[in-house]
Design a protein around this motif. Structure first.
Motif, PDB file in Angstrom:
ATOM      1  N   MET A   1       0.928  -1.205   0.158  1.00 35.48           N
ATOM      2  CA  MET A   1      -0.001  -0.344   0.106  1.00 35.48           C
ATOM      3  C   MET A   1       0.907   1.039  -0.312  1.00 35.48           C
ATOM      4  O   MET A   1       1.804   1.236   0.815  1.00 35.48           O
ATOM      5  CB  MET A   1      -0.996   0.288   1.265  1.00 35.48           C
TER       6      MET A   1
ATOM      7  N   VAL B   1      -2.199  -2.940  12.277  1.00 36.19           N
ATOM      8  CA  VAL B   1      -2.150  -4.273  11.802  1.00 36.19           C
ATOM      9  C   VAL B   1      -2.866  -5.235  13.007  1.00 36.19           C
ATOM     10  O   VAL B   1      -2.545  -5.142  14.102  1.00 36.19           O
ATOM     11  CB  VAL B   1      -0.613  -4.779  11.792  1.00 36.19           C
TER      12      VAL B   1
ATOM     13  N   VAL C   1      -4.570  -2.808   8.310  1.00 29.82           N
ATOM     14  CA  VAL C   1      -4.172  -4.268   7.495  1.00 29.82           C
ATOM     15  C   VAL C   1      -4.515  -5.501   8.590  1.00 29.82           C
ATOM     16  O   VAL C   1      -4.175  -5.504   9.795  1.00 29.82           O
ATOM     17  CB  VAL C   1      -2.883  -4.340   7.310  1.00 29.82           C
ATOM     18  N   ASP C   2      -5.262  -6.402   7.845  1.00 25.44           N
ATOM     19  CA  ASP C   2      -5.575  -7.464   8.716  1.00 25.44           C
ATOM     20  C   ASP C   2      -4.712  -8.717   8.191  1.00 25.44           C
ATOM     21  O   ASP C   2      -4.931  -9.098   6.866  1.00 25.44           O
ATOM     22  CB  ASP C   2      -7.114  -8.040   8.592  1.00 25.44           C
ATOM     23  N   ARG C   3      -3.734  -9.445   8.931  1.00 20.18           N
ATOM     24  CA  ARG C   3      -2.813 -10.511   8.189  1.00 20.18           C
ATOM     25  C   ARG C   3      -3.453 -11.907   8.551  1.00 20.18           C
ATOM     26  O   ARG C   3      -2.457 -12.746   8.170  1.00 20.18           O
ATOM     27  CB  ARG C   3      -1.598  -9.935   8.513  1.00 20.18           C
TER      28      ARG C   3
ATOM     29  N   LYS D   1      -7.240  -3.425   4.388  1.00 22.42           N
ATOM     30  CA  LYS D   1      -6.634  -4.409   3.460  1.00 22.42           C
ATOM     31  C   LYS D   1      -6.332  -5.645   4.149  1.00 22.42           C
ATOM     32  O   LYS D   1      -5.914  -5.508   5.093  1.00 22.42           O
ATOM     33  CB  LYS D   1      -5.188  -3.804   2.814  1.00 22.42           C
ATOM     34  N   ASN D   2      -7.202  -6.885   3.531  1.00 21.27           N
ATOM     35  CA  ASN D   2      -6.646  -8.066   3.789  1.00 21.27           C
ATOM     36  C   ASN D   2      -5.279  -8.440   3.313  1.00 21.27           C
ATOM     37  O   ASN D   2      -5.491  -8.451   2.096  1.00 21.27           O
ATOM     38  CB  ASN D   2      -7.750  -8.949   3.710  1.00 21.27           C
ATOM     39  N   VAL D   3      -4.258  -9.087   4.131  1.00 20.06           N
ATOM     40  CA  VAL D   3      -3.139  -9.350   3.560  1.00 20.06           C
ATOM     41  C   VAL D   3      -2.606 -11.002   4.210  1.00 20.06           C
ATOM     42  O   VAL D   3      -2.134 -10.833   5.239  1.00 20.06           O
ATOM     43  CB  VAL D   3      -1.855  -8.425   3.774  1.00 20.06           C
TER      44      VAL D   3
ATOM     45  N   ILE E   1       4.237  -7.620   8.430  1.00 21.65           N
ATOM     46  CA  ILE E   1       3.996  -6.341   8.025  1.00 21.65           C
ATOM     47  C   ILE E   1       4.487  -5.167   8.664  1.00 21.65           C
ATOM     48  O   ILE E   1       4.348  -5.002   9.812  1.00 21.65           O
ATOM     49  CB  ILE E   1       2.287  -6.286   8.037  1.00 21.65           C
TER      50      ILE E   1
ATOM     51  N   VAL F   1       3.855  -0.943   8.930  1.00 24.37           N
ATOM     52  CA  VAL F   1       3.134   0.185   8.573  1.00 24.37           C
ATOM     53  C   VAL F   1       3.909   1.337   8.835  1.00 24.37           C
ATOM     54  O   VAL F   1       4.453   1.623  10.056  1.00 24.37           O
ATOM     55  CB  VAL F   1       1.780   0.198   9.384  1.00 24.37           C
TER      56      VAL F   1
ATOM     57  N   VAL G   1       2.551   0.788   3.368  1.00 21.84           N
ATOM     58  CA  VAL G   1       2.721  -0.501   4.083  1.00 21.84           C
ATOM     59  C   VAL G   1       3.561  -1.513   3.263  1.00 21.84           C
ATOM     60  O   VAL G   1       3.408  -1.694   2.041  1.00 21.84           O
ATOM     61  CB  VAL G   1       1.128  -1.005   4.209  1.00 21.84           C
TER      62      VAL G   1
END
Length: 187
Positions: free
Chosen positions: A9, A109, A138-140, A154-156, A164, A166, A177
């Protein structure tokens, strides 16, 4: 293999995600009446402030924003010296009123869910909100606790070998990101 860095991102992507989250918050809550934003230190507070600014532009009204320090609530660290009422601050002037409010909690995150659990414990110690919603940039994945975000930039999907990172202009001088690690490897 060497560690790879991939920007997932950029500044524009982050701005778009935060604008979308602002609209989703307004839609789900039918405005901002009885809402309070609480950002988890460090980067969550800046995300909360940015979304509050977007909502002020859209609605012409402000939403209170508080900062949450969960250090003494973490289950992976020894207890700190912070008192339970020192966890949330609003502009250095004390905690925002959260009793009977719809609290929207912000973090950068979401990973195992342990940070969010600690944040919810801190919020409940301050006052009983009407509800707690969760917004993350972000959801990892890789949850260890049954915690699910209400708003996601964003789903990663990641492996446990990846991280991740940020970066936000307020803290790091730039917005992006990055995923670090060995893409395609499993952990």
């Amino acid at each position: 293999m060497s560690e790879e860095r991939h920007v997932i991102m950029d500044e524009i992507g982050i701005r778009r995600a935060l604008t979308r989250i602002a609209h989703e918050i307004l839609e789900k809550n039918k405005g901002i009446d009885d809402c309070a934003f609480v950002g988890i230190r460090t980067r969550g507070i800046y995300l909360a402030r940015r979304i509050a600014e977007r909502i002020a532009e859209i609605e012409g009204r402000t939403v209170p924003v508080g900062e949450l320090d969960i250090t003494s609530y973490r289950d992976d660290r020894k207890s700190g010296t912070m008192g339970r009422y020192d966890a949330v601050k609003q502009g250095g002037e004390g905690a925002p009123a959260i009793r009977d409010k719809r609290v929207i909690l912000f973090d950068d995150v979401l990973y195992t869910g342990r940070t969010i659990r600690a944040a919810m414990d801190a919020i409940m110690d301050i006052g009983r909100p009407k509800s707690i919603q969760l917004a993350v940039l972000v959801d990892r994945g890789h949850r260890e606790l049954p915690i699910r975000p209400d708003y996601v930039g964003k789903n990663v999907p990641t492996s446990k070998l990846e991280n991740i990172e940020v970066s936000l202009a307020e803290v790091d001088g730039a917005d992006n990101v990055t995923i670090l690690g060995q893409r395609g490897q499993t952990g």
